[in-house]
Design an enzyme around this catalytic site. Structure first.
Site, PDB file in Angstrom:
ATOM      1  N   THR A   1       0.777  -1.212  -0.073  1.00 23.75           N
ATOM      2  CA  THR A   1       0.035  -0.027  -0.009  1.00 23.75           C
ATOM      3  C   THR A   1       0.752   1.353  -0.015  1.00 23.75           C
ATOM      4  O   THR A   1       2.012   1.252   0.753  1.00 23.75           O
ATOM      5  CB  THR A   1      -0.964  -0.100   1.182  1.00 23.75           C
ATOM      6  OG1 THR A   1      -1.476  -1.253   1.285  1.00 23.75           O
ATOM      7  CG2 THR A   1      -1.892   1.200   1.208  1.00 23.75           C
TER       8      THR A   1
ATOM      9  N   GLY B   1      -4.116   2.453  -2.801  1.00 27.01           N
ATOM     10  CA  GLY B   1      -4.627   1.462  -1.721  1.00 27.01           C
ATOM     11  C   GLY B   1      -5.223   0.112  -2.618  1.00 27.01           C
ATOM     12  O   GLY B   1      -4.441  -0.860  -2.768  1.00 27.01           O
TER      13      GLY B   1
ATOM     14  N   ILE C   1       2.030  -0.104   6.858  1.00 28.66           N
ATOM     15  CA  ILE C   1       2.975  -1.121   6.767  1.00 28.66           C
ATOM     16  C   ILE C   1       2.868  -1.705   8.317  1.00 28.66           C
ATOM     17  O   ILE C   1       3.299  -1.535   9.148  1.00 28.66           O
ATOM     18  CB  ILE C   1       3.905  -1.393   6.186  1.00 28.66           C
ATOM     19  CG1 ILE C   1       4.015  -0.283   4.760  1.00 28.66           C
ATOM     20  CG2 ILE C   1       4.632  -2.510   5.867  1.00 28.66           C
ATOM     21  CD1 ILE C   1       3.009  -0.930   3.806  1.00 28.66           C
TER      22      ILE C   1
ATOM     23  N   GLN D   1     -38.514  -8.654  24.493  1.00 27.63           N
ATOM     24  CA  GLN D   1     -38.414  -8.958  22.945  1.00 27.63           C
ATOM     25  C   GLN D   1     -37.284  -8.005  22.522  1.00 27.63           C
ATOM     26  O   GLN D   1     -36.692  -8.319  21.563  1.00 27.63           O
ATOM     27  CB  GLN D   1     -39.857  -8.596  22.391  1.00 27.63           C
ATOM     28  CG  GLN D   1     -39.808  -9.298  21.156  1.00 27.63           C
ATOM     29  CD  GLN D   1     -41.298  -9.004  20.588  1.00 27.63           C
ATOM     30  OE1 GLN D   1     -41.710  -8.207  19.780  1.00 27.63           O
ATOM     31  NE2 GLN D   1     -41.908 -10.210  20.761  1.00 27.63           N
TER      32      GLN D   1
ATOM     33  N   GLU E   1      -7.168  -5.677   3.510  1.00 24.88           N
ATOM     34  CA  GLU E   1      -7.470  -6.864   2.771  1.00 24.88           C
ATOM     35  C   GLU E   1      -8.610  -7.010   1.700  1.00 24.88           C
ATOM     36  O   GLU E   1      -9.258  -7.967   1.550  1.00 24.88           O
ATOM     37  CB  GLU E   1      -7.653  -8.067   3.747  1.00 24.88           C
ATOM     38  CG  GLU E   1      -6.452  -8.497   4.390  1.00 24.88           C
ATOM     39  CD  GLU E   1      -5.136  -8.913   3.600  1.00 24.88           C
ATOM     40  OE1 GLU E   1      -5.560  -9.389   2.851  1.00 24.88           O
ATOM     41  OE2 GLU E   1      -4.154  -8.941   4.227  1.00 24.88           O
TER      42      GLU E   1
ATOM     43  N   THR F   1     -11.387  -3.713   0.692  1.00 23.38           N
ATOM     44  CA  THR F   1     -12.698  -2.784   1.252  1.00 23.38           C
ATOM     45  C   THR F   1     -13.829  -3.573   0.957  1.00 23.38           C
ATOM     46  O   THR F   1     -14.113  -4.674   0.004  1.00 23.38           O
ATOM     47  CB  THR F   1     -12.942  -1.566   0.622  1.00 23.38           C
ATOM     48  OG1 THR F   1     -12.888  -1.621  -0.618  1.00 23.38           O
ATOM     49  CG2 THR F   1     -11.383  -0.676   1.119  1.00 23.38           C
TER      50      THR F   1
END
Length: 387
Positions: A126, A131, A157, A283, A367, A369
């Site tokens: 990246t 990106g 990183i 509930q 990893e 988006t």
């Protein structure tokens, strides 16, 4: 597909969960409150992880790893995922599978020391302007005789401050395609201390305290040709061959955290009393628990189905994208609802819920988006009908 666990898988789950609860949970508060994972603590837990056979367990048996199949590896990742990310990722390290692509000499220098716990690796793709669009990277590698000269910047990183070397992807040329020019990418091993290679402090992050990121700067960093990982200009082939299951790894760790959050919510709903009865009988709370459990079950099935397909050689990018998308968005939902059930206490750091809630945010970004995963899924659907 057999949904039951083998005796070996049950043992791995039990062993990993016990390690997480006994060796990682006790240190979460320190890491969360200081934002620092002490080197002494890393070494202490690492030694215990090695002794327990949990260190570098993602690696094949023939190189010193546990030799787990994908489903069993994901079960292991799910259990580790229950704990603070810095603790389980750094102290119970899983070296990048991309190290397996190295030459015999590179394996001796980089792979085996990582498996033995003598070195750490980091992966650098990246950039500030690249990106999800890795082909848009600006950092370059130019060949100069038998050497390569690297220039440019990488950021976000992970744990590069701790790593002994970086696996760096650089634009190394261009090629003509039917869609115009496209950059060629080459991967390199770059040792910390190499002239022209600097590691700078990264950004303060709301997610995963103690798990650092860094900025890598390359200024006429000269490397011999022996530092190329894989083939020249074929860096994407190396990445696609060895990094494919990382999306499932993210999904599996999200499952572990979601189970922990749901467990706290169920226990609190059964114990907390308001208006003369347990709040779980209302509930408004009980339906939340039902929805949380259902979403978690759906994500669990998707992650492990994709892992099973990976072992069969039939997994597709669509399978892994769906699993990653569902698990990461499910975790955000479950974490938020768990806090809502706890009310104000859910936001206090006496419980791990506020940490799980904060940590969940990054999972929909790194990893790939959620938008990238949806692009992969929709492209596969449309391609099937000529779209």
């Amino acid at each position: 597909m057999d949904f039951g666990l083998s005796e070996e898988q049950k043992l791995i789950v039990e062993t990993t969960r016990a390690f997480v609860e006994n060796e990682l949970y006790p240190h979460e508060r320190e890491v969360e409150r200081t934002g620092v994972l002490r080197r002494e603590l890393i070494e202490e837990i690492k030694a215990k992880a090695i002794e327990a056979g949990l260190y570098a367990a993602n690696m094949p048996a023939d190189v010193g790893g546990a030799g787990l199949d994908t489903v069993t590896w994901l079960l292991y990742e799910k259990e580790l995922g229950r704990a603070n990310y810095a603790l389980h990722w750094t102290c119970v390290a899983r070296p990048s599978n991309i190290l397996l692509a190295g030459t015999p000499e590179q394996r001796e220098k980089y792979l085996f020391p990582c498996i033995r716990g003598e070195k750490w690796d980091c992966l650098a793709m990246t950039e500030p302007g690249a990106g999800s669009d890795l082909r848009g990277m600006k950092a370059t590698a130019v060949q100069d005789g038998d050497d390569w000269v690297l220039n440019g910047t990488k950021h976000f990183i992970s744990h590069a401050d701790l790593a002994d070397f970086a696996i760096v992807f650089m634009a190394s040329g261009e090629e003509e395609t039917s869609r115009g020019k496209r950059k060629k990418i080459t991967a390199f091993f770059v040792d910390k201390g190499t002239k022209g290679f600097a590691v700078r402090d990264g950004y303060r992050n709301v997610s995963h305290r103690g798990y650092t990121n860094a900025i890598l700067e390359f200024d006429d960093c000269r490397l011999p040709g022996a530092q190329v990982l894989g083939e020249v200009h074929r860096g994407f082939d190396v990445a696609n061959s060895w990094l494919g299951a990382t999306r499932l790894q993210v999904g599996a760790t999200c499952l572990g955290r979601a189970e922990r959050a749901l467990g706290h919510a169920i226990e609190y709903a059964a114990q907390r009393q308001q208006f003369g009865q347990q709040i779980g009988k209302f509930q408004g709370v009980s339906f939340k628990l039902a929805d949380m459990a259902t979403e978690l079950k759906a994500a669990d099935l998707m992650v492990f189905e994709a892992g099973w397909k990976y072992d069969q050689g039939t997994v597709t990018d669509q399978d892994m994208a769906m699993a990653k998308l569902k698990a990461t968005e499910m975790l955000a939902f479950v974490a938020d609802e768990a806090i809502q059930i706890h009310g104000g206490m859910g936001l206090m750091d006496d419980l791990p819920l506020e940490r799980i809630w904060r940590d969940a945010r990054v999972e929909r970004i790194w990893e790939g988006t959620s938008e990238i995963q949806r692009h992969i899924i929709s492209r596969a659907l449309l391609r099937a009908v000529g779209g």
